[in-house]
Design an enzyme around this catalytic site. Structure first.
Site, PDB file in Angstrom:
ATOM      1  N   ASN A  60       0.861  -1.181   0.000  1.00  0.00           N
ATOM      2  CA  ASN A  60       0.000   0.000   0.000  1.00  0.00           C
ATOM      3  C   ASN A  60       0.901   1.236   0.000  1.00  0.00           C
ATOM      4  OD1 ASN A  60      -1.856   2.015   0.472  1.00  0.00           O
ATOM      5  ND2 ASN A  60      -2.302   1.412   2.585  1.00  0.00           N
ATOM      6  N   TRP A  61       0.966   1.909  -1.129  1.00  0.00           N
ATOM      7  CA  TRP A  61       1.869   3.065  -1.240  1.00  0.00           C
ATOM      8  C   TRP A  61       1.295   4.303  -0.574  1.00  0.00           C
ATOM      9  CZ3 TRP A  61       3.739   2.865  -7.105  1.00  0.00           C
ATOM     10  CH2 TRP A  61       4.438   1.668  -7.306  1.00  0.00           C
ATOM     11  N   LYS A  62       0.053   4.243  -0.196  1.00  0.00           N
ATOM     12  CA  LYS A  62      -0.636   5.402   0.410  1.00  0.00           C
ATOM     13  C   LYS A  62      -0.457   6.639  -0.480  1.00  0.00           C
ATOM     14  CE  LYS A  62       0.226   3.324   4.876  1.00  0.00           C
ATOM     15  NZ  LYS A  62       0.040   3.441   6.306  1.00  0.00           N
TER      16      LYS A  62
ATOM     17  N   HIS B 151      -9.530   0.824   4.728  1.00  0.00           N
ATOM     18  CA  HIS B 151      -8.263   0.972   5.449  1.00  0.00           C
ATOM     19  C   HIS B 151      -8.506   1.866   6.670  1.00  0.00           C
ATOM     20  CE1 HIS B 151      -4.161   2.225   6.358  1.00  0.00           C
ATOM     21  NE2 HIS B 151      -3.766   1.143   5.696  1.00  0.00           N
TER      22      HIS B 151
ATOM     23  N   GLU C 125      -6.957   4.268   7.872  1.00  0.00           N
ATOM     24  CA  GLU C 125      -6.777   5.710   7.620  1.00  0.00           C
ATOM     25  C   GLU C 125      -8.021   6.289   6.957  1.00  0.00           C
ATOM     26  OE1 GLU C 125      -3.051   5.344   5.562  1.00  0.00           O
ATOM     27  OE2 GLU C 125      -2.114   4.732   7.434  1.00  0.00           O
TER      28      GLU C 125
ATOM     29  N   GLU D  21      -5.602  -5.523  10.234  1.00  0.00           N
ATOM     30  CA  GLU D  21      -4.587  -4.501  10.491  1.00  0.00           C
ATOM     31  C   GLU D  21      -4.897  -3.809  11.820  1.00  0.00           C
ATOM     32  OE1 GLU D  21      -2.533  -3.183   6.661  1.00  0.00           O
ATOM     33  OE2 GLU D  21      -4.279  -1.925   6.903  1.00  0.00           O
TER      34      GLU D  21
ATOM     35  N   GLY E  39       2.112   1.805  10.808  1.00  0.00           N
ATOM     36  CA  GLY E  39       3.038   2.937  10.707  1.00  0.00           C
ATOM     37  C   GLY E  39       3.709   3.307  12.016  1.00  0.00           C
TER      38      GLY E  39
ATOM     39  N   SER F  50       3.180  -2.602  10.292  1.00  0.00           N
ATOM     40  CA  SER F  50       4.640  -2.579  10.470  1.00  0.00           C
ATOM     41  C   SER F  50       5.326  -3.885  10.062  1.00  0.00           C
ATOM     42  CB  SER F  50       4.997  -2.191  11.907  1.00  0.00           C
ATOM     43  OG  SER F  50       4.517  -0.893  12.188  1.00  0.00           O
TER      44      SER F  50
ATOM     45  N   GLY G 104       2.753  -1.319   4.309  1.00  0.00           N
ATOM     46  CA  GLY G 104       2.785   0.103   4.004  1.00  0.00           C
ATOM     47  C   GLY G 104       4.208   0.575   3.771  1.00  0.00           C
ATOM     48  N   GLY G 105       4.825   1.117   4.812  1.00  0.00           N
ATOM     49  CA  GLY G 105       6.154   1.737   4.709  1.00  0.00           C
ATOM     50  C   GLY G 105       7.187   0.891   3.977  1.00  0.00           C
TER      51      GLY G 105
END
Ligand code: PEP
Length: 252
Positions: A9-11, A95, A97, A167, A173, A213, A234-235
């Protein structure tokens, strides 16, 4: 047998050029994926270019969100038809977010999940508890509500293709990962809910990814648990060497 999936997920990161560089290096440094589905979710503006670039590779593309309507007066929204037209095969829905900053609810998750299926996109539906909910002993209650309300009214054919991502919000994150056992316990609980919703045979086919994470160091251990069928990353999905290491963890 569930084929593991590693989804990045590049956000709200990476221009078209930077995204193209990233998929090129993932592809070059990992040519033999084995039995693993690899997905990247760029911002909407890059979906078409990335989908064209990976068309002959083992990488597929996801959108990060969709609206449930097909077209109309919804300024700023992206229809499932447009996401599909741009080259997406999957879509991340609900998600944390989106739930936290954009008022996404279990009801909108349900509408978007149905819209995704109706237009040939495979949804990756995200669920997960906050730290306060975990500390209050409410994990199962929260997950039960999110899964039951988010997936209400799906057909058996939909359930067969569905992907769920567990998640925990406190792990996204933050560098704090759920232990393999903590994640496995929730994944097992989700599968029991799926047995009730879709029957035992279909429930066994649904992939449940873990997200929060996940990195090159912890992926292999997390993915060794029987009900952890992959990862939503993600990251670490923004760095080719790390993402490739996570893919390798799934094929090992
Ligand atoms: C995510 O965005 O879905 C996620 C799990 O992020 P991170 O891996 O950075 O925690």
């Amino acid at each position: 047998m569930r084929i593991p999936m590693i989804a990045g997920n590049w956000k709200m990161n990476l221009t078209i050029g930077a995204g193209l560089e990233l998929v090129k290096s993932i592809h070059y440094s990992h040519r033999h994926p084995g039995e693993v589905d690899v997905v990247v979710a760029p911002p909407f503006t890059a979906i078409h270019s990335i989908a064209e670039a990976v068309k002959d590779s083992y990488i597929s593309v996801a959108a990060q969100n969709i609206h449930w309507e097909t077209s109309g007066a919804f300024t700023g929204e992206i229809s499932p038809v447009f996401a599909k037209d741009a080259g997406a095969e999957y879509v991340i829905i609900g998600h944390s977010e989106r739930r936290q900053y954009f008022a996404e609810t279990n009801e909108t998750v349900n509408k978007k999940t149905k819209a995704a299926f109706a237009h040939g996109l495979t949804p990756i539906v995200c669920v997960g508890e906050t730290l306060a909910e975990r500390e209050a002993g409410r994990v199962e209650e929260v997950i039960n509500t999110q899964v039951t309300q988010g997936l209400t009214g799906l057909s058996a054919t939909n359930f067969e293709k569905l992907i769920i991502a567990y998640e925990p919000v406190w792990a996204i994150g933050t560098g704090k990962t759920a232990t393999g056992q903590q994640a496995e316990d929730v994944h097992t609980f989700i599968r029991e809910l799926l047995v009730k919703l879709a029957g035992p045979e279909i429930a066994q086919k649904i992939r449940i990814l873990y997200g929060g994470s996940v990195n090159a160091k912890n992926a292999k251990e997390l993915l060794s648990f029987p009900n952890i069928d992959g990862a939503l990353v993600g990251g670490a999905s923004l760095k080719a060497p790390d993402f490739v290491e996570i893919i390798k963890g799934a094929t090992a």
